[in-house]
Design an enzyme around this catalytic site. Structure first.
Site, PDB file in Angstrom:
ATOM      1  CB  CYS A  81      -0.894  -0.032   1.237  1.00 34.68           C
ATOM      2  SG  CYS A  81      -1.791   1.485   1.550  1.00 34.68           S
ATOM      3  CB  CYS A 162      -6.855   0.973   7.015  1.00 34.78           C
ATOM      4  SG  CYS A 162      -5.560   2.255   6.913  1.00 34.78           S
ATOM      5  CE1 TYR A 315      -3.715  30.744  -0.039  1.00 36.19           C
ATOM      6  CE2 TYR A 315      -2.652  31.708   1.883  1.00 36.19           C
ATOM      7  CZ  TYR A 315      -2.749  31.569   0.507  1.00 36.19           C
ATOM      8  OH  TYR A 315      -1.881  32.250  -0.309  1.00 36.19           O
ATOM      9  CB  CYS A 411       0.589  20.576   4.724  1.00 39.47           C
ATOM     10  SG  CYS A 411       0.152  21.266   3.112  1.00 39.47           S
TER      11      CYS A 411
END
Length: 457
Positions: A81, A162, A315, A411
């Site tokens: 994954c 998961c 933002y 980020c």
């Protein structure tokens, strides 16, 4: 000068770093080699697959000496994954790597060599932290498969569970597989654009326990919709709403722009930093709510609010930071270019009885120029841009607006460093950078940075 390695040849290499895609990075005679699935400290034997002018890519044949930080990943599909790139690295080492990544970006990209970078704020339990799952649906051996894409591909790795998603996602996977198989729902094939059901998205309120399920289809209606809802109700505790997303485009974008509520209100409510937020299918909301509180509380701490300041939140998304800041500010202006997000922000203000916020729907670079043209006083600016960082026009206007403090929430360390460099050259000093681990077991890291105007020091 030719590369010191050749495709097809084998080499022993020490892995010294990790790249932005999660690949291990080592060097052979000073030449960079990227090795997927390797972690810092591994000594491996590799075979070179591809050689470019500045780097090569190889794959591991064996690990001669494992890194002292290497562990056995608890997820059985972690090597396939594309989600958890560094699950094989002990969590404490992940936090150290993320701090070093921020430091390296500030130094090498931003040319900022005097910024204190604090230790990464991690999680006590770095599992089952995500409140949003986007799961592609496919067919293999005449049965439905649901999971996540293998790294760098659109090959679906089938999974029933998961470890970084909320456990309720497992129940949605089970129910959706049953529904697709029982009612023979045509599964979308992205190669030819045929088929109906494409994805299923799950959003979970960690505080409220409310669950939203969003099937995404390449059509106008979901067959046997009542049966699907009934199956979900029987299997998914806390199911609050089911919303159909229509996406007929040949695109990698998951959700379509049209949504139809099949069951419930069409949204869920969750709590963050003591405030309630309405979350709809298209809303932006931090996927790790526990660490989001850490991140936002740090941003408010750096803002230094005492009740008298005017704050600009650029933002702003659905107004999360704006509304949290409003509790300690005189006035907060939120800027966001997505109309649906601004509508959510206004509704969230009403939901929480907050009346000292004003939300503006516009591009950040356009809206901020209105403030500079009006010679408005802004004491603190908080910016939380997407991964590409801030537009240069916005940064230029921000320095003209000249707030005493700028709190930058990022980020992406690379675009953060680029933008901080511009601000540092235009009247601001970077005081401190605080990495926050919002995405354990991945290479991603959030950072909160405090900047102050040099003439206020």
């Amino acid at each position: 000068m030719s590369a010191p390695v050749k495709a097809g040849e084998r080499y022993k290499i020490l892995i010294e770093d990790i790249g932005t895609g999660g690949e291990g990075i080592g060097h052979i005679d000073g030449f960079a080699v990227f090795v997927p699935k390797a972690i810092i400290g591994d000594i491996t034997v590799i075979e070179i697959d591809k050689v470019n002018k500045k780097y090569a890519v190889g794959h591991m044949l064996s690990i001669v000496q494992p890194s002292p930080h290497r562990i056995k990943p608890p997820c059985p599909v972690s090597g396939q994954c594309g989600g958890c790139q560094i699950q094989a690295m002990a969590y404490a080492a992940q936090l150290v790597y993320k701090k070093k990544r921020v430091e390296a970006s500030l130094l090498h990209i931003g040319k900022l060599n005097d910024v204190p970078v604090l230790d990464t704020l991690g999680m006590d339990e770095p599992w089952h932290y995500r409140n949003k799952a986007q799961l592609p649906i496919g067919i293999a051996d005449n049965r439905p498969i649901i999971g996540f894409y293998a790294a760098g591909t659109h090959e679906i790795i089938d999974t029933d569970s998961c470890l970084i998603q909320h456990p309720i996602v497992d129940s949605v996977i089970k129910a959706t597989k049953y529904y697709v198989a029982k009612y023979k729902i045509p599964v979308y094939d992205e190669k030819n654009g045929m088929g109906l059901i494409r994805n299923v998205m799950v959003r979970t309120g960690f505080s409220s326990g409310q669950v939203m399920v969003v099937p995404v289809i390449n059509g106008d209606a979901l067959p046997y919709a009542d049966q699907y809802i009934n199956t979900l109700q029987q299997n998914v505790n806390g199911l609050s709403t089911v919303v159909l997303s229509i996406n007929k485009q040949r695109t990698n974008v998951i959700l379509g722009s049209e949504c139809k509520t099949l069951f419930g209100s069409g949204h869920i409510i969750d709590t963050l930093c003591g405030l309630e937020f309405k979350i709809s299918p298209l809303s932006f909301f931090q996927v790790n709510p526990r660490q989001a509180e850490v991140l936002y509380n740090k941003a408010i701490e750096y803002a230094g609010l005492s009740g008298s300041q005017t704050v600009l939140d650029a933002y702003c998304g659905v107004g999360t930071i704006s509304l949290i800041a409003s509790k300690a500010a005189a006035k907060v202006y939120g800027i966001e270019e997505i109309p649906a997000a601004i509508n959510d922000a206004k509704e969230n203000a009403l939901l929480n009885g907050i009346d000292n916020t004003e939300f503006i729907c516009a591009k950040a670079e356009d809206a901020i120029e209105r403030f500079t043209d009006a010679k408005a006083r802004i004491d603190v600016a908080i910016v939380d841009p997407p991964r590409k960082g801030c537009d240069k026009r916005f940064l230029e206007a921000l320095t003209n607006l000249s707030p005493e403090r700028i709190v930058y929430v990022s980020c992406d360390p690379a675009t953060l460093a680029r933008d901080l460099s511009f601000l540092a050259q235009n009247g601001y000093k970077v005081q401190v950078a605080q990495p926050v681990d919002m995405f354990p077991h991945t290479v991603h890291v959030e950072t909160v940075v405090l900047m102050s105007r040099k003439d206020t020091e």
